[in-house]
Motif scaffolding. Structure first.
Motif, mmCIF file in Angstrom:
data_model
loop_
_atom_site.group_PDB
_atom_site.id
_atom_site.type_symbol
_atom_site.label_atom_id
_atom_site.label_comp_id
_atom_site.label_asym_id
_atom_site.label_seq_id
_atom_site.Cartn_x
_atom_site.Cartn_y
_atom_site.Cartn_z
ATOM 1 N N VAL A 1 -9.001 8.614 -4.854
ATOM 2 C CA VAL A 1 -9.009 7.104 -4.311
ATOM 3 C C VAL A 1 -9.001 6.090 -5.536
ATOM 4 N N THR A 2 -9.101 6.438 -6.947
ATOM 5 C CA THR A 2 -8.938 5.710 -8.020
ATOM 6 C C THR A 2 -7.530 6.248 -8.827
ATOM 7 N N SER A 3 -6.702 7.302 -8.126
ATOM 8 C CA SER A 3 -5.662 7.506 -8.802
ATOM 9 C C SER A 3 -4.350 6.674 -8.551
ATOM 10 N N PRO B 1 -3.232 3.099 -6.042
ATOM 11 C CA PRO B 1 -3.573 1.956 -5.447
ATOM 12 C C PRO B 1 -3.921 2.081 -4.144
ATOM 13 N N VAL B 2 -3.117 2.657 -3.537
ATOM 14 C CA VAL B 2 -3.272 2.728 -1.900
ATOM 15 C C VAL B 2 -3.089 4.165 -1.482
ATOM 16 N N VAL B 3 -4.166 4.508 -0.997
ATOM 17 C CA VAL B 3 -4.508 5.979 -0.566
ATOM 18 C C VAL B 3 -4.843 6.062 1.194
ATOM 19 N N LEU B 4 -4.246 7.046 1.718
ATOM 20 C CA LEU B 4 -4.560 7.029 3.332
ATOM 21 C C LEU B 4 -4.945 8.396 3.510
ATOM 22 N N TYR B 5 -6.299 8.597 4.109
ATOM 23 C CA TYR B 5 -6.519 9.904 4.430
ATOM 24 C C TYR B 5 -6.298 10.102 5.990
ATOM 25 N N MET B 6 -5.535 10.823 6.322
ATOM 26 C CA MET B 6 -5.020 10.900 7.789
ATOM 27 C C MET B 6 -4.907 12.238 8.093
ATOM 28 N N GLY C 1 6.072 -1.741 3.031
ATOM 29 C CA GLY C 1 7.043 -1.220 2.116
ATOM 30 C C GLY C 1 6.232 -1.286 0.645
ATOM 31 N N VAL C 2 4.791 -0.924 0.706
ATOM 32 C CA VAL C 2 3.944 -0.375 -0.581
ATOM 33 C C VAL C 2 4.077 0.955 -0.756
ATOM 34 N N LYS C 3 3.963 1.247 -1.994
ATOM 35 C CA LYS C 3 3.833 2.659 -2.203
ATOM 36 C C LYS C 3 2.413 3.150 -1.781
ATOM 37 N N PHE C 4 2.482 4.397 -1.098
ATOM 38 C CA PHE C 4 0.998 4.849 -0.823
ATOM 39 C C PHE C 4 0.898 6.272 -0.726
ATOM 40 N N GLN C 5 -0.443 6.893 -0.868
ATOM 41 C CA GLN C 5 -0.341 8.358 -1.353
ATOM 42 C C GLN C 5 -1.273 8.738 -0.216
ATOM 43 N N THR C 6 -0.741 9.958 0.688
ATOM 44 C CA THR C 6 -1.720 10.445 1.783
ATOM 45 C C THR C 6 -2.381 11.677 1.459
ATOM 46 N N TYR C 7 -3.337 11.838 2.168
ATOM 47 C CA TYR C 7 -4.071 13.470 2.125
ATOM 48 C C TYR C 7 -4.357 13.673 3.671
ATOM 49 N N ASN C 8 -4.096 14.945 3.897
ATOM 50 C CA ASN C 8 -4.163 15.641 5.204
ATOM 51 C C ASN C 8 -5.428 16.082 5.385
ATOM 52 N N VAL C 9 -6.433 15.476 6.165
ATOM 53 C CA VAL C 9 -7.801 16.073 6.110
ATOM 54 C C VAL C 9 -7.681 17.268 7.132
ATOM 55 N N LEU C 10 -6.778 17.543 8.023
ATOM 56 C CA LEU C 10 -6.723 18.557 8.753
ATOM 57 C C LEU C 10 -6.545 19.866 7.979
ATOM 58 N N ASP C 11 -6.144 19.562 6.669
ATOM 59 C CA ASP C 11 -5.824 20.977 5.553
ATOM 60 C C ASP C 11 -7.027 21.249 4.823
ATOM 61 N N GLN D 1 -8.400 6.819 7.375
ATOM 62 C CA GLN D 1 -9.163 6.074 6.412
ATOM 63 C C GLN D 1 -8.451 5.231 5.314
ATOM 64 N N LEU D 2 -8.491 4.093 5.121
ATOM 65 C CA LEU D 2 -7.368 3.415 4.086
ATOM 66 C C LEU D 2 -8.242 3.004 3.026
ATOM 67 N N TYR D 3 -7.845 3.309 1.817
ATOM 68 C CA TYR D 3 -8.393 2.735 0.678
ATOM 69 C C TYR D 3 -7.554 1.978 -0.252
ATOM 70 N N VAL D 4 -7.978 0.899 -0.756
ATOM 71 C CA VAL D 4 -7.074 0.134 -1.635
ATOM 72 C C VAL D 4 -7.855 -0.281 -2.656
ATOM 73 N N ASP D 5 -7.518 0.226 -4.007
ATOM 74 C CA ASP D 5 -7.954 -0.170 -5.081
ATOM 75 C C ASP D 5 -9.284 0.525 -5.345
ATOM 76 N N GLY D 6 -9.459 1.723 -4.768
ATOM 77 C CA GLY D 6 -10.705 2.603 -4.591
ATOM 78 C C GLY D 6 -11.660 2.199 -3.554
#
Lengths: 78, 109
Positions: free
Chosen positions: B12-14, B16-21, B44-54, B73-78
């Motif tokens: 979440v700190t690597s 700016p925008v992280v989405l666990y989905m 239009g923002v850049k975001f990183q996603t992680y698949n919690v089903l994996d 769960q959406l995280y912004v700036d950690g």
């Protein structure tokens, strides 16, 4: 085992005795509800904190027995 | 701090925008996850996603890490911003765009 609408309302009223609670069953399967909760307990709390308070009131059922609960929480208009 | 907490803190700190989905942006496996992906795409923002089903350990670890029982769960700036309801409310009120501006979140190229 899904959660019955009346049980959901009872749990919320137990944790938020002053609250007005409206529950809509979104899918009729005991798994997808919308709850509109107005309680003094939410005053001054962030949205996240308000929703966390509701999840705590549901005693860990959220995300398990209860798949989806669309939440709208607020304090009474002052 | 347990391994999984350390992993999550790093994730979440690597970015700016992280989405666990549940699922991926191209193949979302849950309507709520898909809704947040759509909202993020529209901002239009850049975001990183992680698949919690994996990753069952990640899925359980996140619930404790954030004291939030569901996904997405959406995280912004950690920091946890919220799930689908809150992100949708913030998007509709303009608060989400304001948050991204305040945190100087980069746009997707």
């Amino acid at each position: 085992m899904p959660v019955a609408k009346d049980d959901l309302e009872r749990m919320l009223k137990e944790s938020f005795p002053d609250a007005t609670v409206r529950i809509d069953d979104l899918a009729g399967d005991g798994d997808h509800y919308r709850a509109v909760i107005v309680s003094e307990a939410f005053r001054g709390k962030s949205r996240i904190q308000q929703h966390q308070m509701v999840y705590a009131a549901l005693g860990g059922r959220m995300g398990g027995e209860l798949h989806a609960l669309a939440l709208s929480t607020s304090a009474p208009a002052s | 701090m347990s391994d999984i907490n350390q992993t999550i803190r790093t994730q979440v700190t690597s970015d700016p925008v992280v989405l666990y989905m549940k699922g991926t942006p191209v193949f979302p496996m849950c309507g709520f996850s898909a809704a947040v992906v759509q909202i993020l795409s529209q901002t239009g923002v850049k975001f990183q996603t992680y698949n919690v089903l994996d990753d069952a350990e990640l899925r359980q670890g996140l619930k404790e890490f954030s004291n939030w029982p569901t996904f997405p769960q959406l995280y912004v700036d950690g920091e946890l911003v919220g799930g689908c309801d809150i992100v949708r409310e913030m998007y509709q009120s303009g608060e989400l765009a304001q948050l991204f501006e305040e945190k100087a979140v980069a746009k997707a190229s």
